[in-house]
Design a protein around this motif. Structure first.
Motif, PDB file in Angstrom:
ATOM      1  N   ASP A  55     -40.047 -23.137   0.170  1.00 15.01           N
ATOM      2  CA  ASP A  55     -41.213 -22.315   0.484  1.00 15.01           C
ATOM      3  C   ASP A  55     -40.970 -21.378   1.658  1.00 15.01           C
ATOM      4  OD1 ASP A  55     -42.827 -23.542  -1.494  1.00 15.01           O
ATOM      5  OD2 ASP A  55     -43.300 -25.183  -0.125  1.00 15.01           O
ATOM      6  N   SER A  56     -40.007 -21.728   2.517  1.00 13.32           N
ATOM      7  CA  SER A  56     -39.797 -20.951   3.744  1.00 13.32           C
ATOM      8  C   SER A  56     -38.400 -21.225   4.283  1.00 13.32           C
ATOM      9  CB  SER A  56     -40.851 -21.319   4.794  1.00 13.32           C
ATOM     10  OG  SER A  56     -40.739 -22.691   5.143  1.00 13.32           O
ATOM     11  N   VAL A  57     -38.054 -20.476   5.325  1.00 15.60           N
ATOM     12  CA  VAL A  57     -36.741 -20.616   5.963  1.00 15.60           C
ATOM     13  C   VAL A  57     -36.920 -20.931   7.441  1.00 15.60           C
ATOM     14  CG1 VAL A  57     -34.590 -19.436   6.570  1.00 15.60           C
ATOM     15  CG2 VAL A  57     -35.697 -18.964   4.373  1.00 15.60           C
ATOM     16  N   LEU A  58     -36.175 -21.910   7.921  1.00 14.58           N
ATOM     17  CA  LEU A  58     -36.136 -22.234   9.342  1.00 14.58           C
ATOM     18  C   LEU A  58     -34.816 -21.682   9.868  1.00 14.58           C
ATOM     19  CD1 LEU A  58     -37.937 -23.812  11.387  1.00 14.58           C
ATOM     20  CD2 LEU A  58     -36.491 -25.798  10.954  1.00 14.58           C
ATOM     21  N   ALA A  59     -34.855 -20.474  10.408  1.00 13.26           N
ATOM     22  CA  ALA A  59     -33.640 -19.760  10.815  1.00 13.26           C
ATOM     23  C   ALA A  59     -33.365 -19.992  12.294  1.00 13.26           C
ATOM     24  CB  ALA A  59     -33.779 -18.271  10.513  1.00 13.26           C
ATOM     25  N   VAL A  60     -32.799 -21.137  12.577  1.00 13.17           N
ATOM     26  CA  VAL A  60     -32.444 -21.517  13.948  1.00 13.17           C
ATOM     27  C   VAL A  60     -30.939 -21.782  13.973  1.00 13.17           C
ATOM     28  CG1 VAL A  60     -32.838 -23.158  15.809  1.00 13.17           C
ATOM     29  CG2 VAL A  60     -34.717 -22.549  14.266  1.00 13.17           C
ATOM     30  N   TYR A  61     -30.254 -21.251  14.979  1.00 16.94           N
ATOM     31  CA  TYR A  61     -28.799 -21.387  15.022  1.00 16.94           C
ATOM     32  C   TYR A  61     -28.339 -21.611  16.465  1.00 16.94           C
ATOM     33  CZ  TYR A  61     -29.683 -16.373  15.820  1.00 16.94           C
ATOM     34  OH  TYR A  61     -30.190 -15.175  16.271  1.00 16.94           O
ATOM     35  N   PRO A  62     -27.127 -22.168  16.658  1.00 16.45           N
ATOM     36  CA  PRO A  62     -26.683 -22.589  17.994  1.00 16.45           C
ATOM     37  C   PRO A  62     -26.024 -21.487  18.819  1.00 16.45           C
ATOM     38  CG  PRO A  62     -25.062 -23.246  16.393  1.00 16.45           C
ATOM     39  CD  PRO A  62     -26.179 -22.601  15.608  1.00 16.45           C
ATOM     40  N   PHE A  63     -26.541 -20.273  18.724  1.00 16.25           N
ATOM     41  CA  PHE A  63     -26.025 -19.159  19.511  1.00 16.25           C
ATOM     42  C   PHE A  63     -27.196 -18.420  20.130  1.00 16.25           C
ATOM     43  CE2 PHE A  63     -23.422 -19.636  15.626  1.00 16.25           C
ATOM     44  CZ  PHE A  63     -22.253 -20.096  16.205  1.00 16.25           C
ATOM     45  N   THR A  64     -26.894 -17.502  21.035  1.00 14.63           N
ATOM     46  CA  THR A  64     -27.946 -16.682  21.615  1.00 14.63           C
ATOM     47  C   THR A  64     -28.653 -15.892  20.518  1.00 14.63           C
ATOM     48  OG1 THR A  64     -26.756 -16.453  23.713  1.00 14.63           O
ATOM     49  CG2 THR A  64     -28.433 -14.793  23.209  1.00 14.63           C
ATOM     50  N   CYS A  83     -38.213 -17.805  12.870  1.00 19.16           N
ATOM     51  CA  CYS A  83     -37.007 -17.414  13.609  1.00 19.16           C
ATOM     52  C   CYS A  83     -36.872 -18.138  14.940  1.00 19.16           C
ATOM     53  CB  CYS A  83     -37.031 -15.909  13.882  1.00 19.16           C
ATOM     54  SG  CYS A  83     -36.924 -14.890  12.414  1.00 19.16           S
ATOM     55  N   GLY A  84     -35.667 -18.617  15.215  1.00 14.83           N
ATOM     56  CA  GLY A  84     -35.385 -19.187  16.518  1.00 14.83           C
ATOM     57  C   GLY A  84     -35.300 -18.105  17.579  1.00 14.83           C
ATOM     58  N   VAL A  85     -35.912 -18.345  18.735  1.00 17.68           N
ATOM     59  CA  VAL A  85     -35.927 -17.341  19.809  1.00 17.68           C
ATOM     60  C   VAL A  85     -35.414 -17.896  21.138  1.00 17.68           C
ATOM     61  CG1 VAL A  85     -37.755 -15.963  18.761  1.00 17.68           C
ATOM     62  CG2 VAL A  85     -38.359 -17.832  20.330  1.00 17.68           C
ATOM     63  N   GLY A  86     -34.758 -19.059  21.079  1.00 22.82           N
ATOM     64  CA  GLY A  86     -34.162 -19.593  22.302  1.00 22.82           C
ATOM     65  C   GLY A  86     -34.853 -20.831  22.816  1.00 22.82           C
ATOM     66  N   GLY A  87     -34.507 -21.165  24.049  1.00 25.68           N
ATOM     67  CA  GLY A  87     -35.067 -22.354  24.679  1.00 25.68           C
ATOM     68  C   GLY A  87     -34.053 -23.083  25.528  1.00 25.68           C
ATOM     69  N   GLY A  88     -32.759 -22.913  25.192  1.00 28.97           N
ATOM     70  CA  GLY A  88     -31.704 -23.534  25.978  1.00 28.97           C
ATOM     71  C   GLY A  88     -31.111 -22.512  26.920  1.00 28.97           C
ATOM     72  N   MET A  89     -30.008 -21.886  26.501  1.00 32.17           N
ATOM     73  CA  MET A  89     -29.385 -20.848  27.316  1.00 32.17           C
ATOM     74  C   MET A  89     -30.230 -19.579  27.363  1.00 32.17           C
ATOM     75  SD  MET A  89     -25.361 -21.182  26.274  1.00 32.17           S
ATOM     76  CE  MET A  89     -25.710 -20.990  24.515  1.00 32.17           C
ATOM     77  N   THR A  90     -30.953 -19.310  26.283  1.00 34.69           N
ATOM     78  CA  THR A  90     -31.785 -18.105  26.204  1.00 34.69           C
ATOM     79  C   THR A  90     -33.237 -18.471  26.457  1.00 34.69           C
ATOM     80  OG1 THR A  90     -30.277 -17.247  24.521  1.00 34.69           O
ATOM     81  CG2 THR A  90     -32.393 -16.127  24.783  1.00 34.69           C
ATOM     82  N   ASN A  91     -33.837 -17.847  27.445  1.00 34.04           N
ATOM     83  CA  ASN A  91     -35.242 -18.136  27.737  1.00 34.04           C
ATOM     84  C   ASN A  91     -35.836 -17.001  28.566  1.00 34.04           C
ATOM     85  OD1 ASN A  91     -34.385 -18.763  30.524  1.00 34.04           O
ATOM     86  ND2 ASN A  91     -33.605 -20.676  29.643  1.00 34.04           N
ATOM     87  N   GLY A  92     -36.952 -17.266  29.203  1.00 32.17           N
ATOM     88  CA  GLY A  92     -37.575 -16.271  30.062  1.00 32.17           C
ATOM     89  C   GLY A  92     -38.045 -15.041  29.307  1.00 32.17           C
ATOM     90  N   PHE A  93     -37.986 -13.897  29.976  1.00 33.16           N
ATOM     91  CA  PHE A  93     -38.478 -12.654  29.400  1.00 33.16           C
ATOM     92  C   PHE A  93     -37.683 -12.252  28.162  1.00 33.16           C
ATOM     93  CE2 PHE A  93     -39.346  -7.948  29.668  1.00 33.16           C
ATOM     94  CZ  PHE A  93     -40.707  -8.065  29.394  1.00 33.16           C
ATOM     95  N   ARG A  94     -36.405 -12.624  28.128  1.00 38.48           N
ATOM     96  CA  ARG A  94     -35.575 -12.289  26.963  1.00 38.48           C
ATOM     97  C   ARG A  94     -36.123 -12.947  25.696  1.00 38.48           C
ATOM     98  NH1 ARG A  94     -30.406 -10.302  26.314  1.00 38.48           N
ATOM     99  NH2 ARG A  94     -29.420 -10.816  24.313  1.00 38.48           N
ATOM    100  N   SER A  95     -36.483 -14.223  25.789  1.00 37.24           N
ATOM    101  CA  SER A  95     -37.053 -14.918  24.634  1.00 37.24           C
ATOM    102  C   SER A  95     -38.368 -14.288  24.200  1.00 37.24           C
ATOM    103  CB  SER A  95     -37.274 -16.401  24.951  1.00 37.24           C
ATOM    104  OG  SER A  95     -36.049 -17.098  25.001  1.00 37.24           O
ATOM    105  N   ALA A  96     -39.144 -13.850  25.164  1.00 39.99           N
ATOM    106  CA  ALA A  96     -40.420 -13.202  24.842  1.00 39.99           C
ATOM    107  C   ALA A  96     -40.189 -11.894  24.090  1.00 39.99           C
ATOM    108  CB  ALA A  96     -41.214 -12.948  26.119  1.00 39.99           C
ATOM    109  N   LEU A  97     -39.209 -11.107  24.528  1.00 39.77           N
ATOM    110  CA  LEU A  97     -38.902  -9.842  23.853  1.00 39.77           C
ATOM    111  C   LEU A  97     -38.367 -10.092  22.438  1.00 39.77           C
ATOM    112  CD1 LEU A  97     -37.239  -7.724  26.696  1.00 39.77           C
ATOM    113  CD2 LEU A  97     -39.533  -7.453  25.711  1.00 39.77           C
ATOM    114  N   ILE A  98     -37.511 -11.099  22.299  1.00 38.41           N
ATOM    115  CA  ILE A  98     -36.981 -11.443  20.981  1.00 38.41           C
ATOM    116  C   ILE A  98     -38.119 -11.877  20.061  1.00 38.41           C
ATOM    117  CG2 ILE A  98     -35.515 -13.074  19.725  1.00 38.41           C
ATOM    118  CD1 ILE A  98     -33.644 -13.071  22.162  1.00 38.41           C
ATOM    119  N   SER A  99     -39.081 -12.612  20.605  1.00 39.91           N
ATOM    120  CA  SER A  99     -40.242 -13.053  19.820  1.00 39.91           C
ATOM    121  C   SER A  99     -41.064 -11.863  19.348  1.00 39.91           C
ATOM    122  CB  SER A  99     -41.125 -13.987  20.660  1.00 39.91           C
ATOM    123  OG  SER A  99     -40.415 -15.142  21.064  1.00 39.91           O
TER     124      SER A  99
END
Length: 242
Positions: A55-64, A83-99
């Motif tokens: 029904d859907s795709v969980l597109a999360v991967y172990p890279f930025t 879509c995965g937007v970070g949480g480990g190495m990638t976070n803060g304002f960058r994750s918000a922009l990716i979202s």
């Protein structure tokens, strides 16, 4: 009530598509932006995504996370993409922009990994109107604070303890939407559904594994040509694969 046979229509060229375990259809599912979702394919492989019945795709991967990756997956997919937007190495304002970019590209939701702090989730929620999905890996997660920060859906991934963790969450949060990994068998999937998961994420075989099976069948076909005397036995083996 009599069992109702479901008509199944397929094409010759699409007969080998990946089918999720049928036990997943017994899940209640959840409705996200008007689409009822019982299954999530855990993959970023476009060929696999285009050849599945999830029904859907969980597109999360172990890279930025990169916008070009999410855009490519969303454009190629015929089903909703989270879509995965970070949480480990990638976070803060960058994750918000990716979202924000993921929403503009057509994503149905964004997935934040377990380490992401609640303040970052609040920032993301201010920028987007699609659901924020938070990954939960153990009982130490403060679910209420996640929900207060703007999380709409939980993605429970605790390996062999997933069903137990889903059951634990359900006791305190009976209505929160939960996606959860189903595990390797029909029994483990059923246990996770019975524990309270609305939607099951399914990890498909890799393209290498699929190719291995296909090449094995090709070799058997070749044996029919190379060894005509073994034709009947080879044909019987091929029929067993169908």
């Amino acid at each position: 009530m009599a069992h109702k046979e479901i008509p199944r229509i397929s094409g010759t060229l699409r007969a080998k598509s990946i089918q999720i375990p049928e036990v997943i259809w017994s899940a209640k599912g959840m409705v996200v932006l008007g689409r009822r979702i019982k299954s999530c394919l855990f993959s970023t492989d476009i060929a696999v995504i285009r050849n599945c019945n999830a029904d859907s795709v969980l597109a999360v991967y172990p890279f930025t996370p990169q916008q070009i990756i999410s855009q490519t997956i969303i454009n190629a997919s015929s089903i909703p993409v989270f879509c995965g937007v970070g949480g480990g190495m990638t976070n803060g304002f960058r994750s918000a922009l990716i979202s924000k970019d993921a929403e503009a590209q057509g994503a149905f939701g964004v997935v934040v990994n377990a380490p992401m702090v609640n303040e970052n989730i609040k920032l993301i929620k201010k920028l987007i109107d699609i659901p924020v999905i938070a990954t939960v890996i153990n009982e130490d997660t403060d679910i209420q604070k996640r929900l207060d920060s703007g999380v709409s859906i939980l993605n429970v991934s605790a390996a062999a303890k997933t069903a137990e963790l889903v059951r634990h969450i359900r006791k305190e949060f009976p209505t929160v939407p939960i996606i959860a990994t189903g595990g390797p068998s029909d029994d483990s999937i059923r246990e996770t559904i019975d524990a309270g998961a609305n939607t099951i994420s399914y990890t498909p075989p890799t393209t290498a594994e699929i190719f291995s099976d296909i090449m094995a069948s090709y070799r058997k076909e070749q044996d029919v040509v190379d060894n005509p005397e073994d034709k009947d036995a080879a044909l019987e083996n091929m029929l067993e694969l169908i």
